[in-house]
Design a protein around this motif. Structure first.
Motif, PDB file in Angstrom:
ATOM      1  N   MET A 106      -5.412  12.164  -2.826  1.00 27.43           N
ATOM      2  CA  MET A 106      -4.057  12.492  -2.382  1.00 27.43           C
ATOM      3  C   MET A 106      -3.931  12.319  -0.868  1.00 27.43           C
ATOM      4  N   GLY A 107      -4.954  12.733  -0.125  1.00 26.85           N
ATOM      5  CA  GLY A 107      -4.930  12.570   1.327  1.00 26.85           C
ATOM      6  C   GLY A 107      -4.870  11.109   1.731  1.00 26.85           C
ATOM      7  N   HIS A 108      -5.648  10.280   1.043  1.00 29.66           N
ATOM      8  CA  HIS A 108      -5.611   8.844   1.340  1.00 29.66           C
ATOM      9  C   HIS A 108      -4.259   8.243   0.964  1.00 29.66           C
ATOM     10  N   ALA A 109      -3.688   8.703  -0.129  1.00 32.98           N
ATOM     11  CA  ALA A 109      -2.370   8.196  -0.533  1.00 32.98           C
ATOM     12  C   ALA A 109      -1.303   8.592   0.476  1.00 32.98           C
ATOM     13  N   LEU A 110      -1.398   9.793   1.023  1.00 33.58           N
ATOM     14  CA  LEU A 110      -0.448  10.209   2.058  1.00 33.58           C
ATOM     15  C   LEU A 110      -0.602   9.356   3.313  1.00 33.58           C
ATOM     16  N   ASN A 111      -1.841   9.049   3.676  1.00 38.81           N
ATOM     17  CA  ASN A 111      -2.066   8.183   4.834  1.00 38.81           C
ATOM     18  C   ASN A 111      -1.479   6.800   4.614  1.00 38.81           C
ATOM     19  N   ILE A 112      -1.591   6.299   3.394  1.00 29.17           N
ATOM     20  CA  ILE A 112      -1.031   4.978   3.089  1.00 29.17           C
ATOM     21  C   ILE A 112       0.491   5.016   3.213  1.00 29.17           C
ATOM     22  N   SER A 113       1.097   6.067   2.704  1.00 33.09           N
ATOM     23  CA  SER A 113       2.559   6.136   2.729  1.00 33.09           C
ATOM     24  C   SER A 113       3.087   6.373   4.141  1.00 33.09           C
ATOM     25  N   LEU A 114       2.313   7.037   4.998  1.00 33.31           N
ATOM     26  CA  LEU A 114       2.789   7.330   6.350  1.00 33.31           C
ATOM     27  C   LEU A 114       2.544   6.181   7.324  1.00 33.31           C
ATOM     28  N   THR A 115       1.517   5.410   7.098  1.00 35.27           N
ATOM     29  CA  THR A 115       1.205   4.312   8.017  1.00 35.27           C
ATOM     30  C   THR A 115       1.194   2.998   7.258  1.00 35.27           C
ATOM     31  N   LEU A 116       1.908   2.070   7.745  1.00 32.00           N
ATOM     32  CA  LEU A 116       1.928   0.735   7.142  1.00 32.00           C
ATOM     33  C   LEU A 116       1.305  -0.255   8.116  1.00 32.00           C
ATOM     34  N   GLU A 117       0.051   0.047   8.452  1.00 33.51           N
ATOM     35  CA  GLU A 117      -0.674  -0.791   9.391  1.00 33.51           C
ATOM     36  C   GLU A 117      -1.885  -1.395   8.679  1.00 33.51           C
ATOM     37  N   LYS A 118      -2.752  -2.006   9.441  1.00 32.57           N
ATOM     38  CA  LYS A 118      -3.973  -2.565   8.859  1.00 32.57           C
ATOM     39  C   LYS A 118      -4.893  -1.464   8.342  1.00 32.57           C
ATOM     40  N   SER A 119      -4.776  -0.257   8.889  1.00 29.26           N
ATOM     41  CA  SER A 119      -5.625   0.844   8.432  1.00 29.26           C
ATOM     42  C   SER A 119      -5.237   1.295   7.023  1.00 29.26           C
ATOM     43  N   ALA A 120      -4.065   0.873   6.586  1.00 32.28           N
ATOM     44  CA  ALA A 120      -3.643   1.239   5.227  1.00 32.28           C
ATOM     45  C   ALA A 120      -4.575   0.634   4.185  1.00 32.28           C
ATOM     46  N   ASP A 121      -5.159  -0.517   4.492  1.00 35.56           N
ATOM     47  CA  ASP A 121      -6.086  -1.128   3.550  1.00 35.56           C
ATOM     48  C   ASP A 121      -7.323  -0.267   3.339  1.00 35.56           C
ATOM     49  N   SER A 122      -7.878   0.288   4.423  1.00 35.94           N
ATOM     50  CA  SER A 122      -9.058   1.147   4.276  1.00 35.94           C
ATOM     51  C   SER A 122      -8.704   2.432   3.551  1.00 35.94           C
ATOM     52  N   ASN A 123      -7.503   2.960   3.811  1.00 37.51           N
ATOM     53  CA  ASN A 123      -7.069   4.161   3.084  1.00 37.51           C
ATOM     54  C   ASN A 123      -6.903   3.871   1.597  1.00 37.51           C
ATOM     55  N   MET A 124      -6.382   2.705   1.289  1.00 39.78           N
ATOM     56  CA  MET A 124      -6.210   2.324  -0.111  1.00 39.78           C
ATOM     57  C   MET A 124      -7.563   2.203  -0.803  1.00 39.78           C
ATOM     58  N   ILE A 125      -8.521   1.601  -0.132  1.00 40.76           N
ATOM     59  CA  ILE A 125      -9.861   1.455  -0.696  1.00 40.76           C
ATOM     60  C   ILE A 125     -10.493   2.824  -0.923  1.00 40.76           C
ATOM     61  N   ASN A 126     -10.367   3.723   0.057  1.00 40.17           N
ATOM     62  CA  ASN A 126     -10.928   5.070  -0.088  1.00 40.17           C
ATOM     63  C   ASN A 126     -10.261   5.830  -1.224  1.00 40.17           C
ATOM     64  N   MET A 127      -8.952   5.684  -1.359  1.00 36.35           N
ATOM     65  CA  MET A 127      -8.238   6.362  -2.436  1.00 36.35           C
ATOM     66  C   MET A 127      -8.708   5.859  -3.801  1.00 36.35           C
ATOM     67  N   VAL A 128      -8.845   4.549  -3.920  1.00 35.69           N
ATOM     68  CA  VAL A 128      -9.278   3.977  -5.192  1.00 35.69           C
ATOM     69  C   VAL A 128     -10.708   4.404  -5.518  1.00 35.69           C
ATOM     70  N   ARG A 129     -11.570   4.498  -4.515  1.00 34.39           N
ATOM     71  CA  ARG A 129     -12.943   4.958  -4.744  1.00 34.39           C
ATOM     72  C   ARG A 129     -12.954   6.400  -5.263  1.00 34.39           C
ATOM     73  N   GLU A 130     -12.157   7.262  -4.635  1.00 35.03           N
ATOM     74  CA  GLU A 130     -12.088   8.659  -5.076  1.00 35.03           C
ATOM     75  C   GLU A 130     -11.574   8.746  -6.514  1.00 35.03           C
ATOM     76  N   LEU A 131     -10.552   7.980  -6.816  1.00 36.28           N
ATOM     77  CA  LEU A 131     -10.013   7.994  -8.179  1.00 36.28           C
ATOM     78  C   LEU A 131     -11.003   7.412  -9.178  1.00 36.28           C
ATOM     79  N   ALA A 132     -11.771   6.403  -8.767  1.00 32.36           N
ATOM     80  CA  ALA A 132     -12.762   5.819  -9.664  1.00 32.36           C
ATOM     81  C   ALA A 132     -13.829   6.840 -10.032  1.00 32.36           C
ATOM     82  N   VAL A 133     -14.291   7.619  -9.060  1.00 31.18           N
ATOM     83  CA  VAL A 133     -15.280   8.662  -9.344  1.00 31.18           C
ATOM     84  C   VAL A 133     -14.676   9.718 -10.264  1.00 31.18           C
ATOM     85  N   TYR A 134     -13.430  10.098  -9.991  1.00 30.78           N
ATOM     86  CA  TYR A 134     -12.754  11.094 -10.821  1.00 30.78           C
ATOM     87  C   TYR A 134     -12.682  10.634 -12.275  1.00 30.78           C
ATOM     88  N   PHE A 135     -12.219   9.418 -12.494  1.00 34.00           N
ATOM     89  CA  PHE A 135     -12.064   8.941 -13.862  1.00 34.00           C
ATOM     90  C   PHE A 135     -13.408   8.699 -14.545  1.00 34.00           C
TER      91      PHE A 135
END
Length: 92
Positions: free
Chosen positions: A28-57
């Motif tokens: 959720m924190g990574h998703a909030l960062n993605i929604s608040l910033t639309l910069e190149k750092s959004a890609d790393s936040n997206m990757i981190n969010m997907v990793r967290e969700l992958a472990v969860y699932f």
């Protein structure tokens, strides 16, 4: 002393639930960062969010497989108990 085993076994699902909650909170924190910033750092936040969700699932899937295996074992032992009870009543 005898009840200690029951407390440890009972704590295991709680610990797993805590880990899953932490993973979802991190995602959720990574998703909030993605929604608040639309910069190149959004890609790393997206990757981190997907990793967290992958472990969860992955943990959720393992827990479901364990639940199905336990249910099958319980049904198997119930069948054996029913058959042996029926056989013992025949000899009474």
């Amino acid at each position: 002393m005898a009840g200690l085993f029951a407390y440890i076994v009972g704590a295991i699902p709680g610990i797993i639930t805590l880990i899953l909650g932490i993973k979802l909170t991190n995602a959720m924190g990574h998703a909030l960062n993605i929604s608040l910033t639309l910069e190149k750092s959004a890609d790393s936040n997206m990757i981190n969010m997907v990793r967290e969700l992958a472990v969860y699932f992955k943990i959720q899937g393992i827990m479901q497989l364990i639940g199905i295996a336990v249910a099958v074992l319980v049904l198997f032992f119930m069948l054996i108990a029913t058959v042996t009870m029926g056989i013992s009543f025949l000899y009474i």
